[in-house]
Each structure stands twice: as structure tokens, then as C-alpha cells.
Design a protein around this motif. Structure first.
Motif, PDB file in Angstrom:
ATOM      1  N   ILE A   1      -8.693   5.439   4.165  1.00 12.53           N
ATOM      2  CA  ILE A   1      -9.560   4.271   4.021  1.00 12.53           C
ATOM      3  C   ILE A   1     -10.630   4.631   2.763  1.00 12.53           C
ATOM      4  O   ILE A   1     -11.275   5.725   2.999  1.00 12.53           O
ATOM      5  CB  ILE A   1     -10.207   3.911   5.278  1.00 12.53           C
ATOM      6  N   SER A   2     -11.176   3.732   2.100  1.00 10.98           N
ATOM      7  CA  SER A   2     -12.157   4.047   1.268  1.00 10.98           C
ATOM      8  C   SER A   2     -13.138   2.759   0.905  1.00 10.98           C
ATOM      9  O   SER A   2     -12.244   1.619   0.493  1.00 10.98           O
ATOM     10  CB  SER A   2     -11.781   4.596  -0.257  1.00 10.98           C
ATOM     11  N   THR A   3     -14.056   2.730   1.177  1.00 10.96           N
ATOM     12  CA  THR A   3     -14.960   1.536   0.801  1.00 10.96           C
ATOM     13  C   THR A   3     -15.686   1.304  -0.625  1.00 10.96           C
ATOM     14  O   THR A   3     -16.080   0.576  -0.979  1.00 10.96           O
ATOM     15  CB  THR A   3     -16.286   1.547   1.873  1.00 10.96           C
ATOM     16  N   TYR A   4     -15.337   2.451  -1.477  1.00 14.31           N
ATOM     17  CA  TYR A   4     -15.854   2.860  -2.519  1.00 14.31           C
ATOM     18  C   TYR A   4     -14.680   2.752  -3.523  1.00 14.31           C
ATOM     19  O   TYR A   4     -13.878   3.681  -3.752  1.00 14.31           O
ATOM     20  CB  TYR A   4     -16.725   4.166  -3.120  1.00 14.31           C
ATOM     21  N   LYS A   5     -14.420   1.552  -4.420  1.00 12.94           N
ATOM     22  CA  LYS A   5     -13.262   1.369  -5.233  1.00 12.94           C
ATOM     23  C   LYS A   5     -12.254   1.954  -4.584  1.00 12.94           C
ATOM     24  O   LYS A   5     -11.425   2.606  -5.172  1.00 12.94           O
ATOM     25  CB  LYS A   5     -13.751   2.317  -6.542  1.00 12.94           C
ATOM     26  N   PRO A   6     -11.744   1.302  -3.520  1.00 11.00           N
ATOM     27  CA  PRO A   6     -10.308   1.539  -2.958  1.00 11.00           C
ATOM     28  C   PRO A   6      -9.296   0.710  -3.908  1.00 11.00           C
ATOM     29  O   PRO A   6      -9.572   0.039  -4.623  1.00 11.00           O
ATOM     30  CB  PRO A   6     -10.510   0.323  -1.827  1.00 11.00           C
ATOM     31  N   GLU A   7      -8.161   1.707  -4.033  1.00 14.78           N
ATOM     32  CA  GLU A   7      -7.242   1.068  -4.808  1.00 14.78           C
ATOM     33  C   GLU A   7      -6.525  -0.035  -4.436  1.00 14.78           C
ATOM     34  O   GLU A   7      -5.890  -0.826  -5.283  1.00 14.78           O
ATOM     35  CB  GLU A   7      -6.037   2.313  -4.888  1.00 14.78           C
ATOM     36  N   ILE A   8      -6.460  -0.559  -3.172  1.00 14.57           N
ATOM     37  CA  ILE A   8      -5.918  -1.701  -2.570  1.00 14.57           C
ATOM     38  C   ILE A   8      -6.825  -2.328  -1.843  1.00 14.57           C
ATOM     39  O   ILE A   8      -7.430  -1.615  -0.837  1.00 14.57           O
ATOM     40  CB  ILE A   8      -4.631  -1.332  -1.877  1.00 14.57           C
ATOM     41  N   LYS A   9      -7.036  -3.710  -1.968  1.00 11.06           N
ATOM     42  CA  LYS A   9      -8.156  -4.326  -1.310  1.00 11.06           C
ATOM     43  C   LYS A   9      -7.333  -5.537  -0.324  1.00 11.06           C
ATOM     44  O   LYS A   9      -6.793  -6.278  -1.028  1.00 11.06           O
ATOM     45  CB  LYS A   9      -9.243  -4.762  -1.983  1.00 11.06           C
ATOM     46  N   ILE A  10      -7.356  -5.335   0.762  1.00 12.19           N
ATOM     47  CA  ILE A  10      -6.981  -6.595   1.502  1.00 12.19           C
ATOM     48  C   ILE A  10      -7.830  -7.478   2.029  1.00 12.19           C
ATOM     49  O   ILE A  10      -8.870  -7.090   2.641  1.00 12.19           O
ATOM     50  CB  ILE A  10      -6.214  -5.763   3.121  1.00 12.19           C
TER      51      ILE A  10
ATOM     52  N   ILE B   1       0.873  -1.160  -0.084  1.00 16.29           N
ATOM     53  CA  ILE B   1      -0.095  -0.087   0.099  1.00 16.29           C
ATOM     54  C   ILE B   1       0.869   1.204  -0.133  1.00 16.29           C
ATOM     55  O   ILE B   1       1.597   1.454   0.955  1.00 16.29           O
ATOM     56  CB  ILE B   1      -0.990   0.164   1.197  1.00 16.29           C
ATOM     57  N   GLY B   2       0.641   2.077  -1.022  1.00 19.25           N
ATOM     58  CA  GLY B   2       1.442   3.280  -0.999  1.00 19.25           C
ATOM     59  C   GLY B   2       0.607   4.254  -0.011  1.00 19.25           C
ATOM     60  O   GLY B   2      -0.340   4.414   0.356  1.00 19.25           O
ATOM     61  N   LEU B   3       1.536   5.327   0.463  1.00 19.72           N
ATOM     62  CA  LEU B   3       0.912   6.328   1.318  1.00 19.72           C
ATOM     63  C   LEU B   3      -0.211   7.229   0.828  1.00 19.72           C
ATOM     64  O   LEU B   3      -1.193   7.627   1.601  1.00 19.72           O
ATOM     65  CB  LEU B   3       2.195   7.268   1.714  1.00 19.72           C
ATOM     66  N   ASN B   4      -0.146   7.469  -0.539  1.00 21.14           N
ATOM     67  CA  ASN B   4      -1.173   8.249  -1.159  1.00 21.14           C
ATOM     68  C   ASN B   4      -2.208   7.351  -1.738  1.00 21.14           C
ATOM     69  O   ASN B   4      -3.274   8.054  -2.444  1.00 21.14           O
ATOM     70  CB  ASN B   4      -0.421   9.122  -2.172  1.00 21.14           C
ATOM     71  N   GLN B   5      -2.410   5.978  -1.374  1.00 16.90           N
ATOM     72  CA  GLN B   5      -3.430   5.190  -2.084  1.00 16.90           C
ATOM     73  C   GLN B   5      -4.764   4.935  -0.900  1.00 16.90           C
ATOM     74  O   GLN B   5      -4.213   5.148   0.191  1.00 16.90           O
ATOM     75  CB  GLN B   5      -2.623   3.721  -2.415  1.00 16.90           C
ATOM     76  N   THR B   6      -5.653   4.496  -1.613  1.00 17.88           N
ATOM     77  CA  THR B   6      -6.893   4.260  -0.526  1.00 17.88           C
ATOM     78  C   THR B   6      -6.910   2.544  -0.575  1.00 17.88           C
ATOM     79  O   THR B   6      -6.487   2.058  -1.288  1.00 17.88           O
ATOM     80  CB  THR B   6      -8.101   4.810  -1.117  1.00 17.88           C
ATOM     81  N   PHE B   7      -7.406   2.367   0.695  1.00 15.16           N
ATOM     82  CA  PHE B   7      -7.354   0.872   0.753  1.00 15.16           C
ATOM     83  C   PHE B   7      -8.795   0.462   1.883  1.00 15.16           C
ATOM     84  O   PHE B   7      -9.184   1.387   2.140  1.00 15.16           O
ATOM     85  CB  PHE B   7      -6.199   0.253   1.502  1.00 15.16           C
ATOM     86  N   ALA B   8      -9.076  -0.883   1.677  1.00 17.11           N
ATOM     87  CA  ALA B   8     -10.330  -1.176   2.313  1.00 17.11           C
ATOM     88  C   ALA B   8      -9.931  -2.673   2.669  1.00 17.11           C
ATOM     89  O   ALA B   8      -9.189  -3.498   2.207  1.00 17.11           O
ATOM     90  CB  ALA B   8     -11.515  -1.439   1.565  1.00 17.11           C
TER      91      ALA B   8
END
Length: 343
Positions: free
Chosen positions: A129-138, A84-91
Motif C-alpha cells: 500500500i502507498s498513499t504517495y504516488k501509488p502505481e495503481i489507484k482503485i 495490480i502486479g505483485l510488485n506494484q504499489t496501490f491505494a
């Protein structure tokens, strides 16, 4: 690299065969999934070609944890900058089957806190954090005290092929339809008929299989496209090579339905595919079909109306059987239904 291809219950063997044909190694069948090894190219191909897979996960780490605190500490100890990059969103997406950890939402928050705290301690800030189209999904999978963390390379479920522009109520899953078809020998026959085609899922998946049209070539987005190591050149080469393998249908396909809305939906969906205009789609009632014996392979997913009484449902399925025996013999017929009693 180690991958986990998720699927529906009962399709594990079908999926394992697909993965073997694609070049996967060390294949292991587990409940609702197939584990295999490969490289980044195979991961791209798995997302593009696998018809019976719901998503492709990339294994990160497996460990045991007997408390939420241990789960937090072991998750936090991983080097999340690799994923995960610092500027990315994830969920976080959690699946839990455990007497220790009983709430998937709590697990989601715990893993999220561990990842966020890792970044705060290392950089003083964190990814959003983003629940809508996160860039990284764990993906977090817990079975009792066994924790498995993975990256979701697919993004949205792979049943979303990209061709279904029209749909009816309760449409058949594309992955399920493909799994059913791969369990049949429909490619050994000359005439394929779905006489209750609905929005055309069985028919469309059969056409894609027969013409070697990649399952997800029409999709524009996959989870791996936002990863830092995404190789766009390799991805384009794989897609371009895949399209050179598409060929004309070797079977005559037919689709009927007595519902005009179904016929409209099927035609619209077929229009998204190469050779979709070769399919003969018509407004016809299966029970009134003439010359039915010319179809040597018939498959259907009869509509199931919960408003019907049990005796009406049984009568409906009896009529299907009578029609097949009296007018369609000696065809091979497959009937897929959730109503076991009626079958």
C-alpha cells in the motif's frame, strides 16, 4: 471499455460534448460525471485532450452489497492480477453516499483488506500500500447498496496541467476556467480581455483552446503509465500528432491587473505555453482603462475579499457594471463570481 470522466457540478454537458468530439460512444451524463465507451487509444486521448474533466476512470465492476462483509467478499472474488502486479504499489480512494456504508475510511480499509487477502491466498504475499504516488489507484464509488469499482487512469487530478509555475491566493481551477470558456463563444470575437487576470488561468486556458494546444500535453505523469498494458509507442504517436494540430492564435489576447504580483505570475505561466509570448500582459487598473470599447469580449473572475463588508462588495460590483456600460459598450462581458448577491 467503459469509462467514467469526472467533472465539476454544472460542467457535465460541456464535458459530454468534448467526449463526443473526441469519438466517445454510448455517452451518458450523470451527476458530476460522463460515462462513455471506447478503446485504450481513446483513454489516452481523453487524459490528454479533455479540458473539463478532472480524471478518467476505467470501469472494473459494479455490484450490490448490503453489508461490509458482502462488500469484502464480492471485492475479493475479482481477479485482481488483471489490474495490480505483485510488485506494484496501490491505494484506494472511496466516495460514499449511503445509509448502509457511512464512513469512507472504513470502506477504504475493507476494500484494501479484500484485495490484500486475494493475493495472500493466491501467492502468499501481496502488493504494498502507498498513499504517495501509488502505481495503481482503485476508485470505489458507493451509492446506497450499489458499489462501483474503477481504475484511475489519470493519477493526479487533470486540473494540474503543468503550466502553473506561479500562483496567487485562491486561484481559479483550470478545469472550471476551461468549462466556463467552452460555454462562451469567445472564439467568434477578435479581442479577448481579462482585466482582473490574477495568475492568468482564464487567459491561459483561452489561449490553449484557441490554438488547439492539448490541455495536458505538459504533464509528465499519468496513472496509466504504470499499468502493465501501457503502450508507450501509441502514447507518443498520439502526442506527436496532437502537436501538429497546434496553430497560431486567431484572437488578440490581453490581460490586465492592478496587482504587480498577478502580472508576474501570469507572464510566468504563459511562458510555459507555445505562443504565450503573443499575449499582451500589462499592469493596469480596470476602472482606469481608456479605449475599453476596443475589446469586444471581456471576461473576469473578480477578486473576492472576505474582509470587505457586504456594502463594499456590492459597491465594487456596481462599479464593474458601470464601467462596462459606460466605457466598454458594445462588448460582450462575462463575470464569473461566487458572490451571487453581488451579481
Amino acid at each position: 471499455m467503459k469509462f467514467v470522466a469526472k467533472t465539476l457540478m454544472g460542467l457535465e454537458n460541456v464535458l459530454a460534448k468534448e467526449i463526443e468530439n473526441l469519438g466517445g460512444n454510448n455517452i451518458e451524463i450523470v451527476k458530476r460525471a460522463v460515462v462513455f465507451n471506447g478503446d485504450i487509444e481513446l483513454m489516452y486521448k481523453a487524459n490528454l485532450f479533455l479540458r473539463s474533466a478532472l480524471r478518467i476512470l476505467v470501469f472494473i465492476k459494479k455490484f450490490d452489497a448490503k453489508s461490509p462483509e458482502e462488500l469484502y467478499e464480492k471485492t475479493k472474488s475479482l481477479n485482481w492480477t488483471e489490474f495490480i502486479g505483485l510488485n506494484q504499489t496501490f491505494a484506494i480512494d472511496a466516495t460514499v453516499n449511503s445509509s448502509i456504508f457511512t464512513h469512507s475510511k472504513f470502506i477504504t480499509y475493507k476494500v484494501k483488506d479484500a484485495i490484500v487477502d486475494f493475493y495472500y491466498e493466491k501467492y502468499g504475499r501481496r502488493p504494498n500500500i502507498s498513499t504517495y504516488k501509488p502505481e495503481i489507484k482503485i476508485n470505489v464509488r458507493i451509492s446506497e447498496d450499489q458499489i462501483e469499482l474503477s481504475l484511475d487512469s489519470s493519477g493526479e487530478s487533470l486540473h494540474k496541467r503543468g503550466y502553473k509555475v506561479e500562483s496567487l491566493d485562491a486561484p481559479l481551477s483550470e478545469v472550471l476556467a476551461a468549462g466556463i470558456l467552452l460555454n462562451t463563444e469567445f472564439q467568434n470575437f477578435e479581442n479577448f480581455l481579462d482585466p482582473m487576470c490574477g495568475s492568468g488561468t482564464l487567459l491561459t486556458e483561452a489561449l490553449m483552446i484557441n490554438t488547439n494546444f492539448p490541455a495536458n500535453i505538459l504533464r509528465e505523469d499519468f496513472g496509466f503509465m504504470t499499468w502493465n498494458n501501457f503502450n508507450n509507442r501509441l502514447w507518443k504517436e498520439i502526442k506527436e500528432e496532437a502537436l501538429t494540430q497546434v496553430h497560431e492564435p486567431t484572437i488578440d489576447f490581453y490581460a490586465f491587473d492592478k496587482n504587480r504580483k498577478a502580472i508576474f505570475a501570469t507572464k510566468k505561466n504563459l511562458s510555459m505555453l507555445k505562443y504565450g509570448n503573443r499575449i499582451k500582459v500589462d499592469h493596469k487598473d480596470f476602472f482606469k482603462l481608456k479605449n475599453c470599447e476596443r475589446f469586444d469580449f471581456i471576461i473576469m473572475n473578480p477578486p473576492y475579499d472576505i474582509r470587505l463588508k457586504d456594502d463594499e462588495i456590492l459597491s465594487f460590483y456596481t462599479n464593474i457594471g458601470d464601467k462596462l456600460k459606460q466605457d466598454c459598450a458594445p462588448c460582450i462581458a462575462w463575470i464569473f463570481s461566487g458572490n451571487i448577491k453581488a451579481l
